[in-house]
Design an enzyme around this catalytic site. Sequence first.
Site, PDB file in Angstrom:
ATOM      1  N   THR A  44       0.868  -0.834  -0.330  1.00 34.57           N
ATOM      2  CA  THR A  44       0.059   0.075  -0.041  1.00 34.57           C
ATOM      3  C   THR A  44       0.618   1.115   0.453  1.00 34.57           C
ATOM      4  O   THR A  44       2.360   1.219  -0.130  1.00 34.57           O
ATOM      5  CB  THR A  44      -0.867   0.119   1.493  1.00 34.57           C
ATOM      6  OG1 THR A  44       0.511   0.173   2.529  1.00 34.57           O
ATOM      7  CG2 THR A  44      -1.875  -1.203   1.126  1.00 34.57           C
ATOM      8  N   GLU A  73      -5.360  -3.877  -2.416  1.00 35.22           N
ATOM      9  CA  GLU A  73      -6.099  -4.557  -1.686  1.00 35.22           C
ATOM     10  C   GLU A  73      -7.065  -5.448  -2.689  1.00 35.22           C
ATOM     11  O   GLU A  73      -6.873  -6.312  -2.155  1.00 35.22           O
ATOM     12  CB  GLU A  73      -6.476  -4.608  -0.650  1.00 35.22           C
ATOM     13  CG  GLU A  73      -5.966  -3.631   0.503  1.00 35.22           C
ATOM     14  CD  GLU A  73      -6.007  -2.542   1.192  1.00 35.22           C
ATOM     15  OE1 GLU A  73      -5.521  -2.123   1.832  1.00 35.22           O
ATOM     16  OE2 GLU A  73      -6.228  -1.762  -0.095  1.00 35.22           O
ATOM     17  N   LYS A 128     -16.685  16.575   9.132  1.00 38.12           N
ATOM     18  CA  LYS A 128     -17.911  16.303   9.948  1.00 38.12           C
ATOM     19  C   LYS A 128     -18.238  17.826  10.695  1.00 38.12           C
ATOM     20  O   LYS A 128     -17.584  18.425  11.532  1.00 38.12           O
ATOM     21  CB  LYS A 128     -17.700  15.572  10.896  1.00 38.12           C
ATOM     22  CG  LYS A 128     -19.219  15.030  11.660  1.00 38.12           C
ATOM     23  CD  LYS A 128     -18.835  13.979  13.005  1.00 38.12           C
ATOM     24  CE  LYS A 128     -20.342  13.548  13.982  1.00 38.12           C
ATOM     25  NZ  LYS A 128     -20.014  12.554  14.545  1.00 38.12           N
ATOM     26  N   TRP A 149     -22.531  15.719   7.443  1.00 37.96           N
ATOM     27  CA  TRP A 149     -21.542  14.452   6.916  1.00 37.96           C
ATOM     28  C   TRP A 149     -21.013  16.064   5.821  1.00 37.96           C
ATOM     29  O   TRP A 149     -22.338  15.479   4.663  1.00 37.96           O
ATOM     30  CB  TRP A 149     -20.893  13.569   6.272  1.00 37.96           C
ATOM     31  CG  TRP A 149     -20.624  12.550   7.487  1.00 37.96           C
ATOM     32  CD1 TRP A 149     -21.621  11.854   8.550  1.00 37.96           C
ATOM     33  CD2 TRP A 149     -19.984  12.319   8.743  1.00 37.96           C
ATOM     34  NE1 TRP A 149     -21.172  11.235   9.164  1.00 37.96           N
ATOM     35  CE2 TRP A 149     -20.494  11.480   9.321  1.00 37.96           C
ATOM     36  CE3 TRP A 149     -18.812  13.041   8.090  1.00 37.96           C
ATOM     37  CZ2 TRP A 149     -19.342  10.353  10.294  1.00 37.96           C
ATOM     38  CZ3 TRP A 149     -17.534  12.523   9.107  1.00 37.96           C
ATOM     39  CH2 TRP A 149     -17.467  11.154  10.556  1.00 37.96           C
TER      40      TRP A 149
END
Length: 549
Positions: free
Chosen positions: A181, A325, A436, A441
């Site tokens: 990653t 992944e 937030k 959101w």
Amino acid sequence: MPGGADMTLRQFLWRAENVFGDREVVSRTHRGIERYTYDEYADRVRKLASALDEFGVQTGDRVATFAWNHHWHLEMYYGVPCLGAQLHMINILLPDTHVQHLVSDAEDKLVFVDATMVDKLEGAYDADAFESVEQFVVMGDQVPDTTLAPITDYESFVESGDPDFTFPDVDEEQPAGMCYTSGTTGMPKGVEYTHKMYWAHTMSLLTGELGLRNTDVELTIVPMFHVSGWGRPFATIASGAKTVLPGPNPEPADIASLVENEGVTKSAGVPTVWRGLLQYAREADPDLSSLEFALCGGAATPKGLIRAYRDELGVELASGYGMTETTPVTHVSEHRPETRDYEGEDLLELRAHAGLPAPGVEMRVVGDDGEEVPWDGESLGELLMRGPWVTQEYFNAPEKTREAVTEDGWLRTGDIVRAQENGYVDVVDRVDDLVKSGGEWISSVEVENRIMGHEDVAEAAVIPVEHPQWDERPAAFVVPDGDVDESQLREELQAHVTETYPDWWSPDAVRFIDEIPKGSTGKFSKVTLKDEYVDDSLRERVEEAAPGE
């Protein structure tokens, strides 16, 4: 027993050689443009595997690459896994400490390095971290002055290899590849890909309207040093398409030249690549008429970019989605039967979706309580996935595996999405990048894409900034497209956002910078923005502004 042979990469190589042996590999290298046929490619792959075998590479050993996209790298994509060893692709853009961690963690036996990247690898070299490395090989026919040792050149290494070498039988569960990653938070984590994972992923790339065909000419812009080039090198050979590789550090002019001279029909890259090519095309007017589809991933694709490619270049730019992944592609924004006649804004909306799940991938969208949210185009939740090419564990990181993979095998992506009733997915944000504000959101991705839709903006990134009353408020970092009146543009951008979204979604601060910092995969580095660009003056501006001001 029922069934046939294991699913391995050798089957794709066999097809390319025996059915499409006259198709070309065109490679831009430090020596210039080089080309040969799949017949010749397969011989060289066997010579490489034979040379590795003679060197002592055994099943399960890891062989690393530190290289750009060219024919030497492509030969390793098949030569190493078909021998039963594991190809470890090291991201050449990672910092030295990360490169050291990768080589040490993977215990690489050999490292094949691009001729143009020898100095970079030498700078990252650490005797302890590279303790497992027995040989360095420079991709080319010469070895430059370097302290890396022992070292030889690629052509000398494979010279004694047997072009008639017989590959051993390899189990489909044998690890064939490994990528790490990007390591935006802590050290990168290793993800292994088996032959079966690559095989299933490759077959998915041959389906749908964006799938590769033997009539295609594929330009593999996606770096082969990260996430297996999005699987394009495997799919191109499996399909029998002509392969075009752009070589070291390709500029927009290099990409345009290859499209024009080789008749490229399909390609894939991150938004920054397509922005660069668009800007070059506006100035130089190259002939890009052969290019039919360009897949855009790694970050959300701005609608303005999709529109510009269609209107100005006649190229269909389509979004895709995936992650390290997931090998990586799991979604592509292709048509459903009822959308085939879409035009204009309807088609633009479709291409901007992250896409439909690929055949073989299952997905769930879950809320904070772990329960699935409805596919209604409004409800938000974290995307969970599972499938034959979705990882079940991290290499040497059991704790990270337990955090990311549920007991019943679902991968937690960390991406907040909304799913449409008909299956299209929109990636709203990373969990860590959502703003937030007052208990509600705000999607930083949607705000920054709206800002990038303004004609005077080249790039934009939005991040959350702490606020004493509202918890967090959005701040935008903007790269203007040319000379602008910053005060006027700031007001225009805030109003531009509120034309589509609620007033309180508009960023409280807009700061103009020369370039959005980017990570090793070309994505905007919001971690860098948060750590290095948020100062007291920005915090004061955010605190003083009323939401929507």
